[in-house]
Design an enzyme around this catalytic site. Structure first.
Site, PDB file in Angstrom:
ATOM      1  CB  SER A 127      -3.333  -1.033  -4.590  1.00 52.77           C
ATOM      2  OG  SER A 127      -4.508  -1.459  -3.914  1.00 52.77           O
ATOM      3  CG  MET A 128      -8.234   3.491  -2.524  1.00 51.06           C
ATOM      4  SD  MET A 128      -9.916   3.910  -3.034  1.00 51.06           S
ATOM      5  CE  MET A 128     -10.745   2.319  -2.895  1.00 51.06           C
ATOM      6  NE  ARG A 129      -9.604  -2.496  -3.321  1.00 53.01           N
ATOM      7  CZ  ARG A 129     -10.166  -1.560  -4.093  1.00 53.01           C
ATOM      8  NH1 ARG A 129     -11.120  -0.802  -3.615  1.00 53.01           N
ATOM      9  NH2 ARG A 129      -9.769  -1.381  -5.339  1.00 53.01           N
ATOM     10  CB  THR A 130      -2.559  -2.363  -1.134  1.00 53.64           C
ATOM     11  OG1 THR A 130      -3.179  -3.497  -1.737  1.00 53.64           O
ATOM     12  CG2 THR A 130      -1.263  -2.792  -0.475  1.00 53.64           C
ATOM     13  NE  ARG A 178      -1.128  -3.095  -5.521  1.00 49.06           N
ATOM     14  CZ  ARG A 178      -2.191  -3.884  -5.541  1.00 49.06           C
ATOM     15  NH1 ARG A 178      -2.462  -4.655  -4.495  1.00 49.06           N
ATOM     16  NH2 ARG A 178      -2.991  -3.919  -6.588  1.00 49.06           N
ATOM     17  CG  HIS A 205      -3.337 -10.159  -3.207  1.00 53.18           C
ATOM     18  ND1 HIS A 205      -2.792  -9.506  -2.120  1.00 53.18           N
ATOM     19  CD2 HIS A 205      -4.256  -9.285  -3.731  1.00 53.18           C
ATOM     20  CE1 HIS A 205      -3.340  -8.312  -1.998  1.00 53.18           C
ATOM     21  NE2 HIS A 205      -4.229  -8.155  -2.961  1.00 53.18           N
ATOM     22  CD  GLN A 208      -8.415  -9.262  -1.197  1.00 48.18           C
ATOM     23  OE1 GLN A 208      -8.047  -8.146  -1.494  1.00 48.18           O
ATOM     24  NE2 GLN A 208      -9.530  -9.480  -0.500  1.00 48.18           N
ATOM     25  CG  ASP A 297      -9.489 -10.367  -9.443  1.00 49.03           C
ATOM     26  OD1 ASP A 297      -9.818  -9.169  -9.461  1.00 49.03           O
ATOM     27  OD2 ASP A 297      -8.315 -10.751  -9.310  1.00 49.03           O
ATOM     28  CG  MET A 302      -1.763  -2.543 -12.928  1.00 50.14           C
ATOM     29  SD  MET A 302      -1.312  -1.797 -11.328  1.00 50.14           S
ATOM     30  CE  MET A 302      -2.907  -1.611 -10.553  1.00 50.14           C
ATOM     31  CB  CYS A 337      -9.912  -9.243  -4.420  1.00 48.07           C
ATOM     32  SG  CYS A 337      -9.573  -9.452  -6.178  1.00 48.07           S
ATOM     33  NE  ARG A 365      -5.690  -6.419   1.537  1.00 48.17           N
ATOM     34  CZ  ARG A 365      -5.294  -5.795   0.424  1.00 48.17           C
ATOM     35  NH1 ARG A 365      -6.119  -5.728  -0.629  1.00 48.17           N
ATOM     36  NH2 ARG A 365      -4.088  -5.269   0.342  1.00 48.17           N
TER      37      ARG A 365
END
Length: 379
Positions: A127-130, A178, A205, A208, A297, A302, A337, A365
Site C-alpha cells: 500500500s502506498m498510503r499505509t 498490513r 482496518h 483508516q 470503496d 486486493m 479510503c 491517516r
C-alpha cells in the site's frame, strides 16, 4: 496471567511496572576473566544476569507458562480492533491527533517523542498510503521505521508468524503489520513483547476508520450523532465502522447488493452493543437520505481482482454519482479510503467535487496513526 521464565545473556528491556524478581540465589559463575573485555562496564555486578520472572498478559490470548515468548505486554495494549478501547480512550486518541497534527503543520520539529525508537513495518499486502503515512509520521516525531515487504519475510511461508513476532520485538519498540489473514495480526500480538498496530487485515482496518473519524470531526464538527452511509461491498472498512459503532454513538448504514453484506456476527455485535443505530440495506437511494457522510470503496479489493468483472455486474446501481449525492442532500460529504477506481464505484465528478474530502481524509491517516502510536507507547 501466566509466568514466563527466561534467561538472558545481555541487558534486555523488561516492559513491566514491577521490578524483575531474581529466581536464583546462587547464579552460575561468571566466565573466566580472560574472556571478558577490560574496563568498568563488565563486572560481577553486571554479568552474567540471573534469570528473570516476567509477567505475561497477552492481548489476543493468554500465553502458557511453557511459551518461549521473551516478554509480554503489561500496561501497554495493541491496536487491533477499535472496540478493544472504550469511548473515552478513542476520543482521547482523536483529540491527541488534532493536537499533534497542529504541531506538525506549524513546522515545529522540536516534538520528538519517538526519538531513539524503531518501528518494524510488515507488509504482506502492499500500500502506498499505509507505508508513507506510517513511515513519515514516525520519522516526523523522531523515530526510525524499517520497511519489511512481502519478499523480506514471507511470513507464514519462510518463517512462522510467531517466530517473526518474537524476533522483531527484540529489535523494535513497536510493530505495525498490513496483512491478508486476520489471524496473522492476532498471532503477532500474541507473541510480541511490544505493541502491535493493525494496519489492515481482510477483516478490519481500524487505523483508516480512526482517520475517517478525525476527518469528520474537522469538517462536520462532531462524530457522535452523525449519519454515515457506506455504499458498496460489505468489507473490512464496514466491519471497522461497525466496531466503532460499538463504542461511539452514531447512525451507520451499509447499502450493499444482496450477497455482499458484512459479516453477520459483527453486525449483531454492533446492534447488541446498543450504542448506535445500525442498518443493512440493499437500497442505496433510500439509505443516503439525510446523510452527513456518503462513503465508498472499491468493489473488488486486493485479492479479489479475478472477480472484478462479475462484481461490476452485481454492483450495478451502487455507484456514487452526482444524482446519489443530490439525494443525500446539501450537507453530505463524500469520503473514500482510496485508491479509487474512478468511473466504477464513484464518478470523477463526485471525487473532484467541493464536498469531497477524500484527500484531507488520506492525510489524516498519518495524524491518526501517530496518535495511536503515542497512546500505545505511553507518550
Amino acid at each position: 496471567m501466566a509466568a514466563i521464565w527466561t534467561s538472558v545473556a545481555a541487558p534486555f528491556s523488561v516492559r513491566s511496572a514491577d521490578k524483575p524478581s531474581l529466581l536464583s540465589s546462587s547464579p552460575s559463575p561468571p566466565p573466566p576473566h580472560s574472556l571478558l573485555p577490560k574496563g568498568p562496564l563488565l563486572s560481577h555486578s553486571h554479568f552474567p544476569f540471573p534469570p528473570l520472572k516476567i509477567s505475561c498478559n497477552a492481548t489476543s490470548s493468554t500465553v502458557s507458562a511453557q511459551s518461549t515468548s521473551p516478554t509480554a505486554k503489561t500496561e501497554l495494549k495493541d491496536f487491533l480492533h477499535i472496540d478493544d478501547f472504550d469511548k473515552d480512550t478513542i476520543l482521547r486518541i482523536l483529540d491527541r491527533a488534532i493536537e499533534v497534527k497542529a504541531i506538525i503543520k506549524s513546522g515545529d520539529r522540536s516534538f520528538q517523542p519517538f526519538k531513539g525508537k524503531t518501528m518494524a513495518m510488515i507488509f504482506t499486502k502492499p500500500s502506498m498510503r499505509t507505508r508513507v503515512s506510517f513511515e513519515t509520521g514516525f520519522s516526523l516525531l523522531g523515530g526510525h521505521a524499517i520497511y519489511l515487504g512481502p519478499d523480506d519475510i514471507q511470513m507464514g511461508k519462510r518463517e512462522e508468524t510467531r517466530d517473526v513476532a518474537r524476533v522483531l520485538c527484540r529489535y523494535n519498540d513497536i510493530i505495525m503489520a498490513r496483512v491478508f489473514a486476520h489471524q496473522d495480526i492476532l498471532d503477532l500480538a500474541k507473541y510480541s513483547a511490544v505493541p502491535v498496530v493493525n494496519a489492515l487485515t481482510d477483516y478490519n482496518h481500524p487505523c483508516q476508520i480512526m482517520a475517517d473519524a478525525l476527518t469528520m470531526i474537522e469538517h462536520i464538527g462532531r462524530l457522535e450523532g452523525t449519519k454515515v452511509v457506506y455504499v458498496g461491498d460489505g468489507n473490512n472498512i464496514v466491519h471497522s465502522w461497525l466496531l466503532l459503532a460499538c463504542v461511539v454513538p452514531f447512525h451507520f448504514v451499509c447499502a450493499c447488493p444482496k450477497g455482499f453484506e458484512p459479516d453477520q456476527k459483527t453486525v449483531e455485535k454492533a446492534r447488541q452493543a446498543g450504542i448506535s443505530k445500525i442498518e443493512i440495506t440493499n437500497d442505496p437511494k433510500e439509505a443516503v437520505r439525510g446523510a452527513d457522510v456518503v462513503y465508498s470503496d472499491v468493489w473488488a479489493s486486493m485479492g479479489q481482482k479475478e472477480e472484478a468483472a462479475y462484481r461490476r455486474q452485481a454492483f450495478q446501481g451502487f455507484q456514487v454519482d452526482k444524482s446519489l449525492m443530490d439525494i443525500a442532500g446539501p450537507k453530505a460529504f463524500f469520503m473514500h479510503c482510496l485508491p479509487a477506481e474512478r468511473g466504477v464505484e464513484v464518478t470523477d465528478e463526485v471525487i473532484e467535487a467541493p464536498y469531497s474530502i477524500v484527500f484531507p481524509q488520506a492525510e489524516n491517516r498519518l495524524h491518526a496513526q501517530n496518535a495511536i502510536m503515542l497512546h500505545l507507547l505511553g507518550k
